[in-house]
Design a protein around this motif. Structure first.
Motif, PDB file in Angstrom:
ATOM      1  N   ALA A 173      20.265  16.179  47.925  1.00  0.00           N
ATOM      2  CA  ALA A 173      20.200  15.216  48.914  1.00  0.00           C
ATOM      3  C   ALA A 173      20.736  15.439  50.424  1.00  0.00           C
ATOM      4  O   ALA A 173      20.279  14.664  51.527  1.00  0.00           O
ATOM      5  CB  ALA A 173      20.899  13.786  48.601  1.00  0.00           C
ATOM      6  N   ALA A 174      21.307  16.355  50.746  1.00  0.00           N
ATOM      7  CA  ALA A 174      21.593  16.748  52.028  1.00  0.00           C
ATOM      8  C   ALA A 174      20.742  18.289  52.402  1.00  0.00           C
ATOM      9  O   ALA A 174      19.894  18.782  51.578  1.00  0.00           O
ATOM     10  CB  ALA A 174      23.126  17.240  51.976  1.00  0.00           C
ATOM     11  N   ASP A 175      20.901  18.243  53.807  1.00  0.00           N
ATOM     12  CA  ASP A 175      20.210  19.562  54.389  1.00  0.00           C
ATOM     13  C   ASP A 175      20.945  20.773  54.547  1.00  0.00           C
ATOM     14  O   ASP A 175      20.468  21.827  54.851  1.00  0.00           O
ATOM     15  CB  ASP A 175      19.356  19.219  55.631  1.00  0.00           C
ATOM     16  N   GLY A 176      22.287  20.439  54.358  1.00  0.00           N
ATOM     17  CA  GLY A 176      23.183  21.660  54.359  1.00  0.00           C
ATOM     18  C   GLY A 176      24.697  20.902  53.788  1.00  0.00           C
ATOM     19  O   GLY A 176      24.794  19.903  53.739  1.00  0.00           O
ATOM     20  N   THR A 177      25.694  21.992  53.489  1.00  0.00           N
ATOM     21  CA  THR A 177      26.813  21.538  53.182  1.00  0.00           C
ATOM     22  C   THR A 177      27.976  21.997  53.880  1.00  0.00           C
ATOM     23  O   THR A 177      27.895  23.349  54.512  1.00  0.00           O
ATOM     24  CB  THR A 177      26.754  22.111  51.568  1.00  0.00           C
ATOM     25  N   ILE A 178      28.927  21.489  54.105  1.00  0.00           N
ATOM     26  CA  ILE A 178      30.120  21.892  54.759  1.00  0.00           C
ATOM     27  C   ILE A 178      31.083  21.928  53.854  1.00  0.00           C
ATOM     28  O   ILE A 178      31.392  20.885  53.065  1.00  0.00           O
ATOM     29  CB  ILE A 178      30.662  20.827  55.818  1.00  0.00           C
ATOM     30  N   LEU A 179      31.971  23.057  53.807  1.00  0.00           N
ATOM     31  CA  LEU A 179      33.052  23.429  52.870  1.00  0.00           C
ATOM     32  C   LEU A 179      34.277  23.564  53.682  1.00  0.00           C
ATOM     33  O   LEU A 179      34.497  24.167  54.869  1.00  0.00           O
ATOM     34  CB  LEU A 179      32.867  24.873  52.002  1.00  0.00           C
TER      35      LEU A 179
END
Length: 292
Positions: A173-179
């Motif tokens: 559901a998102a366009d990128g991921t932050i870890l």
């Protein structure tokens, strides 16, 4: 090429942001990231100020806790930043720290459901769509932005995640991921696999950038500061977290994360970093030339 950036941590007084942001612009830092941690500094207000004080550096907010924000407000503020500063604002959303959410009476019974509903509505609003939805947490009745970003802008919405279900959701559901900085190179590989599971389930084939924070310290007391911060977070026994040393050592740690699947590595100074300006200069002028 791996994107390299630095964090302006909210433990630093907000009146220091102007000098740090302008320096980041001057020395060619690619990205300056800000946090909306309770109860320190607001993500949108600091991002708007940093963008206004600079000309070229991209400014990321990683992340805005969705329990604190009505999705229409998030969309309005995001659209405003994207229109005022085309191509330079990057916003991420996420669960927020649950204890903090409880302190303000905003803790959700199902954080995963809330994040899913928020992401779906937020991305639709930023595409200029008119949205009506009756969810468990997100309820909109014929809502559309009067000033959405341009239709061809391709505005990405990032989401933060740590657990398997959330990482699958970010892929879906998102366009990128932050870890977070608690993610080792092996953790990045595992996260990439979970994100890809979510992407496959949703039939998504477009690129999905992954941003990873890397806790970093340099200078004569770097090792002690790094160890102290990892201990305070209960992470001292986790291998391959953080890096202390000169530009060469930091660049090697960045490369390990990149090889594991990170598209952007954002150097996160320790909370007691004595010189935020020097940290930004170190990132841009000493580490950047060593990172492919």
């Amino acid at each position: 090429m791996t994107t390299l950036g630095a964090v302006f941590r909210p433990q630093v007084p907000p009146e220091r942001l102007r000098a740090v942001a302008r320096l980041a612009d001057d020395v060619g830092l690619e990205e300056l990231w800000l946090w909306e941690d309770c109860f320190l500094e607001g993500g949108i207000s600091t991002a708007a100020a940093a963008l206004a004080w600079t000309e070229r550096v991209r400014v990321g907010v990683g992340l805005l806790p969705v329990p604190l924000r009505n999705v229409a407000v998030t969309a309005m503020e995001a659209a405003t930043l994207y229109r005022l500063f085309p191509g330079r604002a990057v916003l991420g959303v996420g669960h927020g720290v649950q204890d903090w959410m409880g302190q303000v009476g905003a803790r959700a019974e199902s954080p995963l459901t809330l994040l899913r509903e928020h992401l779906v509505a937020l991305r639709a609003l930023l595409r200029g769509e008119r949205v009506t939805t009756d969810g468990r947490y997100v309820n909109l009745d014929d809502v559309a932005l009067d000033w959405p970003p341009p239709a061809d802008a391709g505005i990405p919405v990032f989401a933060g995640g740590t657990g398997p279900r959330t990482l699958r959701l970010t892929g879906e559901a998102a366009d990128g991921t932050i870890l977070t900085a608690s993610t080792s190179p092996d953790g990045v590989r595992r996260a990439r696999g979970l994100i890809d599971e979510g992407r496959a389930a949703a039939g998504r084939t477009e690129p999905h950038p992954v941003v990873v924070y890397l806790l970093a310290a340099t200078g004569p007391d770097a090792v002690a500061r790094l160890r102290a911060e990892l201990a305070a977070e209960g992470l001292e026994s986790v291998p391959d977290l953080g890096v202390a040393g000169d530009a060469g050592a930091v660049a090697k740690a960045v490369q390990r994360l990149a090889e594991a699947g990170a598209d952007s590595v954002i150097l996160q100074p320790t909370g007691d970093e004595p010189d935020p300006e020097a940290f930004v200069r170190f990132t841009a002028e000493e580490v950047r030339p060593l990172v492919p």
